[in-house]
Design a protein around this motif. Structure first.
Motif: not given
Length: 189
Positions: A27-45
């Motif tokens: 995961l860390s190799a394919s996406m950045t920390e910002e992308e990961r936070e964005e995905i987690q926010q979208e998931l929570a939404k």
């Protein structure tokens, strides 16, 4: 080659910590920390929206049930309505109509075949009764019956043929099997 297989069998299986490490590396190799936070926010939404939709659906289902109850629509009456609608739809289908016509035609043909068979059997029995061998058999039976009537009638007991037969049967059941029938004069028949 054997040592290579042995080495493969001796290796330890992956542990849970190793699996987590591998997935984090991927995961860390394919996406950045910002992308990961964005995905987690979208998931929570999305999870929040799903919860809201479940609440709305539950409310709508309750309202639906209340309205049906006010109209007097019960699950049983709904089932009856659905069944009768389905039965009507099936009867009006082309396949049902063709099958019904085919079965009707088959029933008519079967009925005609049985009628023909019955007529044929009746005719064959009539032909058999008119045959010389059947007439000969019939005459022999008539002669035997008249002979029996004559012999039984000479006993002087009188009465109908059925009475004579029943009295003869009663008498023979009381006699021993070695006794022979004797007529009234004491002679053997």
């Amino acid at each position: 080659m054997e040592t290579r297989q042995q080495g493969f069998l001796d290796s330890e299986p992956l542990r849970e910590a190793d699996e987590d490490l591998v997935s984090e590396v991927n995961l860390s190799a394919s996406m950045t920390e910002e992308e990961r936070e964005e995905i987690q926010q979208e998931l929570a939404k999305l999870e929040e929206e799903i919860g809201t939709l479940r609440q709305v659906l539950s409310s709508k289902e309750k309202q639906h049930a209340e309205l049906k109850q006010k109209l007097g629509i019960s699950p049983l009456s709904e089932l009856k309505t659905n069944f009768s609608r389905g039965w009507h739809d099936m009867q009006s289908s082309v396949a049902y109509k063709k099958t019904s016509e085919t079965l009707s035609t088959a029933g008519q043909r079967t009925s005609a075949a049985f009628s023909t068979l019955g007529s044929t059997i009746t005719r064959k029995i009539g032909d058999m009764r008119n045959s010389p061998s059947f007439r000969s058999f019939e005459e022999k039976v008539e002669n035997t019956v008249s002979t029996i009537k004559t012999k039984v009638g000479s006993t002087g007991s009188g009465g109908s043929f059925e009475d004579v037969l029943s009295s003869a049967a009663h008498a023979s059941s009381q006699d021993t099997p070695t006794n022979n029938l004797m007529d009234s004069s004491g002679r053997q028949c």
